[in-house]
Design a protein around this motif. Sequence first.
Motif, PDB file in Angstrom:
ATOM      1  N   GLN A 206       0.553  -0.845  -0.075  1.00 32.88           N
ATOM      2  CA  GLN A 206      -0.374  -0.147   0.798  1.00 32.88           C
ATOM      3  C   GLN A 206       1.014   1.565   0.021  1.00 32.88           C
ATOM      4  OE1 GLN A 206      -2.721   0.388   3.223  1.00 32.88           O
ATOM      5  NE2 GLN A 206      -3.607  -1.721   2.748  1.00 32.88           N
ATOM      6  N   GLN A 207       2.222   0.900   0.230  1.00 36.36           N
ATOM      7  CA  GLN A 207       3.375   2.121   0.094  1.00 36.36           C
ATOM      8  C   GLN A 207       3.972   2.925  -1.169  1.00 36.36           C
ATOM      9  OE1 GLN A 207       1.541   3.381   3.325  1.00 36.36           O
ATOM     10  NE2 GLN A 207       2.611   4.620   3.285  1.00 36.36           N
ATOM     11  N   LYS A 208       4.100   1.758  -1.510  1.00 33.93           N
ATOM     12  CA  LYS A 208       4.482   2.116  -3.206  1.00 33.93           C
ATOM     13  C   LYS A 208       3.952   2.949  -3.658  1.00 33.93           C
ATOM     14  CE  LYS A 208       5.028  -3.021  -4.806  1.00 33.93           C
ATOM     15  NZ  LYS A 208       4.163  -3.928  -5.679  1.00 33.93           N
ATOM     16  N   LYS A 209       4.728   3.532  -4.886  1.00 37.01           N
ATOM     17  CA  LYS A 209       4.488   5.366  -5.028  1.00 37.01           C
ATOM     18  C   LYS A 209       3.210   4.092  -6.475  1.00 37.01           C
ATOM     19  CE  LYS A 209       6.311   8.450  -3.298  1.00 37.01           C
ATOM     20  NZ  LYS A 209       5.638   8.991  -2.288  1.00 37.01           N
ATOM     21  N   VAL A 210       2.587   4.984  -7.096  1.00 35.54           N
ATOM     22  CA  VAL A 210       1.803   5.088  -7.824  1.00 35.54           C
ATOM     23  C   VAL A 210       2.487   4.683  -9.867  1.00 35.54           C
ATOM     24  CG1 VAL A 210      -0.036   5.715  -9.713  1.00 35.54           C
ATOM     25  CG2 VAL A 210      -0.256   5.929  -6.895  1.00 35.54           C
ATOM     26  N   GLY A 211       3.573   5.504  -9.240  1.00 30.71           N
ATOM     27  CA  GLY A 211       4.354   5.674 -10.501  1.00 30.71           C
ATOM     28  C   GLY A 211       5.128   4.082 -10.934  1.00 30.71           C
ATOM     29  N   THR A 212       4.904   3.755  -9.952  1.00 29.38           N
ATOM     30  CA  THR A 212       6.514   2.541 -10.172  1.00 29.38           C
ATOM     31  C   THR A 212       5.239   1.204 -10.400  1.00 29.38           C
ATOM     32  OG1 THR A 212       6.278   2.336  -7.861  1.00 29.38           O
ATOM     33  CG2 THR A 212       8.038   3.479  -8.147  1.00 29.38           C
ATOM     34  N   LEU A 213       4.133   1.236 -10.521  1.00 33.59           N
ATOM     35  CA  LEU A 213       3.220   0.528 -10.714  1.00 33.59           C
ATOM     36  C   LEU A 213       2.725  -0.905 -12.138  1.00 33.59           C
ATOM     37  CD1 LEU A 213       0.121   1.102  -8.247  1.00 33.59           C
ATOM     38  CD2 LEU A 213       2.020  -0.069  -8.068  1.00 33.59           C
ATOM     39  N   SER A 214       2.559  -2.216 -12.057  1.00 31.92           N
ATOM     40  CA  SER A 214       2.513  -2.264 -13.583  1.00 31.92           C
ATOM     41  C   SER A 214       0.947  -2.061 -13.826  1.00 31.92           C
ATOM     42  CB  SER A 214       2.780  -4.248 -13.226  1.00 31.92           C
ATOM     43  OG  SER A 214       1.731  -4.144 -12.532  1.00 31.92           O
ATOM     44  N   GLY A 215       0.806  -3.427 -15.306  1.00 31.07           N
ATOM     45  CA  GLY A 215      -0.119  -2.459 -15.826  1.00 31.07           C
ATOM     46  C   GLY A 215      -1.736  -3.558 -14.834  1.00 31.07           C
ATOM     47  N   GLY A 216      -1.426  -4.388 -14.062  1.00 26.84           N
ATOM     48  CA  GLY A 216      -2.619  -4.737 -13.400  1.00 26.84           C
ATOM     49  C   GLY A 216      -2.764  -4.337 -12.147  1.00 26.84           C
ATOM     50  N   GLU A 217      -1.905  -3.684 -11.585  1.00 29.09           N
ATOM     51  CA  GLU A 217      -1.440  -3.174  -9.991  1.00 29.09           C
ATOM     52  C   GLU A 217      -2.726  -1.849 -10.455  1.00 29.09           C
ATOM     53  OE1 GLU A 217       2.476  -4.501  -7.730  1.00 29.09           O
ATOM     54  OE2 GLU A 217       2.867  -3.131  -9.411  1.00 29.09           O
TER      55      GLU A 217
ATOM     56  N   ASP B 267     -14.130  -0.599 -19.259  1.00 28.79           N
ATOM     57  CA  ASP B 267     -13.152  -0.899 -20.581  1.00 28.79           C
ATOM     58  C   ASP B 267     -11.876  -1.430 -20.225  1.00 28.79           C
ATOM     59  OD1 ASP B 267     -12.739  -1.156 -23.128  1.00 28.79           O
ATOM     60  OD2 ASP B 267     -12.017   1.109 -23.363  1.00 28.79           O
ATOM     61  N   GLU B 268     -12.218  -2.359 -20.912  1.00 33.45           N
ATOM     62  CA  GLU B 268     -11.165  -3.565 -20.570  1.00 33.45           C
ATOM     63  C   GLU B 268     -10.413  -4.086 -18.813  1.00 33.45           C
ATOM     64  OE1 GLU B 268     -10.671  -6.124 -22.209  1.00 33.45           O
ATOM     65  OE2 GLU B 268     -10.922  -4.981 -24.288  1.00 33.45           O
ATOM     66  N   PRO B 269     -11.334  -3.885 -18.017  1.00 40.76           N
ATOM     67  CA  PRO B 269     -11.106  -3.720 -16.971  1.00 40.76           C
ATOM     68  C   PRO B 269     -10.766  -5.536 -16.651  1.00 40.76           C
ATOM     69  CG  PRO B 269     -13.579  -5.012 -17.282  1.00 40.76           C
ATOM     70  CD  PRO B 269     -13.468  -4.365 -18.003  1.00 40.76           C
ATOM     71  N   THR B 270     -10.476  -6.518 -16.734  1.00 41.59           N
ATOM     72  CA  THR B 270      -9.626  -7.810 -16.408  1.00 41.59           C
ATOM     73  C   THR B 270      -8.314  -7.179 -16.775  1.00 41.59           C
ATOM     74  OG1 THR B 270     -10.589  -8.885 -18.400  1.00 41.59           O
ATOM     75  CG2 THR B 270     -11.508  -8.933 -16.968  1.00 41.59           C
ATOM     76  N   ASN B 271      -7.692  -6.657 -17.678  1.00 42.22           N
ATOM     77  CA  ASN B 271      -6.207  -6.370 -18.764  1.00 42.22           C
ATOM     78  C   ASN B 271      -5.438  -6.838 -17.042  1.00 42.22           C
ATOM     79  OD1 ASN B 271      -7.428  -6.243 -21.411  1.00 42.22           O
ATOM     80  ND2 ASN B 271      -6.721  -4.481 -21.354  1.00 42.22           N
ATOM     81  N   ASP B 272      -4.967  -8.042 -17.608  1.00 42.96           N
ATOM     82  CA  ASP B 272      -3.515  -7.874 -16.581  1.00 42.96           C
ATOM     83  C   ASP B 272      -3.992  -7.990 -14.445  1.00 42.96           C
ATOM     84  OD1 ASP B 272      -1.282  -7.202 -18.716  1.00 42.96           O
ATOM     85  OD2 ASP B 272      -2.288  -5.306 -18.263  1.00 42.96           O
ATOM     86  N   LEU B 273      -5.688  -8.128 -15.000  1.00 46.19           N
ATOM     87  CA  LEU B 273      -5.992  -8.773 -13.004  1.00 46.19           C
ATOM     88  C   LEU B 273      -5.042 -10.800 -13.380  1.00 46.19           C
ATOM     89  CD1 LEU B 273      -9.112  -7.849 -12.799  1.00 46.19           C
ATOM     90  CD2 LEU B 273      -7.212  -6.458 -12.031  1.00 46.19           C
TER      91      LEU B 273
ATOM     92  N   VAL C  59      -5.832 -14.196 -10.403  1.00 51.32           N
ATOM     93  CA  VAL C  59      -7.164 -15.045 -10.797  1.00 51.32           C
ATOM     94  C   VAL C  59      -7.736 -14.837  -9.624  1.00 51.32           C
ATOM     95  CG1 VAL C  59      -7.795 -16.997 -10.546  1.00 51.32           C
ATOM     96  CG2 VAL C  59      -6.317 -16.266 -12.366  1.00 51.32           C
ATOM     97  N   ASN C  60      -7.033 -14.175  -8.493  1.00 48.50           N
ATOM     98  CA  ASN C  60      -8.167 -14.371  -7.134  1.00 48.50           C
ATOM     99  C   ASN C  60      -8.809 -12.512  -7.602  1.00 48.50           C
ATOM    100  OD1 ASN C  60      -6.779 -16.443  -6.481  1.00 48.50           O
ATOM    101  ND2 ASN C  60      -5.529 -15.468  -4.971  1.00 48.50           N
ATOM    102  N   THR C  61      -8.272 -11.914  -7.834  1.00 50.54           N
ATOM    103  CA  THR C  61      -9.126 -10.576  -8.026  1.00 50.54           C
ATOM    104  C   THR C  61     -10.076 -10.877  -9.130  1.00 50.54           C
ATOM    105  OG1 THR C  61      -7.166  -9.844  -7.255  1.00 50.54           O
ATOM    106  CG2 THR C  61      -8.396  -7.663  -8.466  1.00 50.54           C
ATOM    107  N   LEU C  62      -9.369 -11.184 -10.244  1.00 48.18           N
ATOM    108  CA  LEU C  62     -10.524 -11.370 -11.263  1.00 48.18           C
ATOM    109  C   LEU C  62     -11.832 -11.502 -10.690  1.00 48.18           C
ATOM    110  CD1 LEU C  62     -11.686 -11.751 -14.107  1.00 48.18           C
ATOM    111  CD2 LEU C  62     -10.587 -13.693 -14.693  1.00 48.18           C
ATOM    112  N   ARG C  63     -11.757 -13.508 -10.530  1.00 42.96           N
ATOM    113  CA  ARG C  63     -13.060 -13.828  -9.502  1.00 42.96           C
ATOM    114  C   ARG C  63     -13.515 -12.897  -8.473  1.00 42.96           C
ATOM    115  NH1 ARG C  63     -12.333 -16.248 -13.335  1.00 42.96           N
ATOM    116  NH2 ARG C  63     -11.628 -17.881 -13.319  1.00 42.96           N
ATOM    117  N   ALA C  64     -12.995 -12.640  -7.793  1.00 47.07           N
ATOM    118  CA  ALA C  64     -13.559 -11.545  -6.440  1.00 47.07           C
ATOM    119  C   ALA C  64     -14.713 -10.112  -7.533  1.00 47.07           C
ATOM    120  CB  ALA C  64     -12.747 -10.781  -5.561  1.00 47.07           C
TER     121      ALA C  64
END
Length: 288
Positions: free
Chosen positions: A170-181, A201-207, A209-214
């Motif tokens: 939760q303390q990661k900077k947004v600028g360092t995140l991957s596409g899925g994050e 619009d394409e909400p499942t990109n790079d998610l 599996v656990n987040t996709l199912r949720a």
Amino acid sequence: MERELEWIKMSPKGRHAKSKARINAYEELLGQNQEKESKTREIFIAPGPRLGDLVIEAQNVNKAYGDNLLVEGMTFSLPPGGIVGIIGPNGAGKTTLFRMITGQEKPDSGTIRIGDTVKLAYIDQSRDALDPNKTIWEMISDGQDIVAIGTRQINSRAYVSRFNFSGTDQQKKVGTLSGGERNRVHLARMLKEGANVLLLDEPTNDLDVNTLRALEDALENFAGCVVVISHDRWFLDRICTHILAFEGESKTIWFDGNYSEYEEDRKKRLGAAASQPHRIKYRQLTRR
């Protein structure tokens, strides 16, 4: 896995009945115990205001870019409680439809009507509205220790953790995140807004599996309407009550049923041509 096996065993008729049941159960979904649901579901989408009979309606919509006619005569009406999958090749006009619904663009002719009770929330594909200098927690919680989810208030760090962000993440900077994050951050921000119509619009990109199912579980139990652009046929099959297909030649098809049922219908209509890959084609705009 158990849920996956249930879906595989379910007949097309059974999936269709499940889709219809969701629309018929709109009032029940709206009246469900928010506190209980938010505690038992990993992702809980807070319901917005009650929807009226008119949600989103398109009547004979035409839209062109240059000499290419993207859509011609597009007509549909979204039922309260419906989940509509928007499908078609890239460049067919799917995102343009979202931009017309949100008022960023206008139809060249025809009308798109939005009900007076509709409160929209929109996640676009660009995901560029995030501040790269903020942490994940700050971006989702707006720096507040408590966030409002519908009529409930919950600890913001607990809410952020539901989107698979652990304490240190939760303390990661947004600028360092991957596409899925980044996708998960957008979902977390939007799903707490209290909207009753979601445009995804394409909400499942790079998610993962656990987040996709949720997410699937949350959408199926959301007391509102969802319009989702996706190339993930399995995702669409599990959640959709209707399909709006951009089939090329500027034609759109409104189909009552999920993705598998739409595909079956398309093969009946088009025969052998249905299985042939093709580039998107547009009708040429006729100027008068």
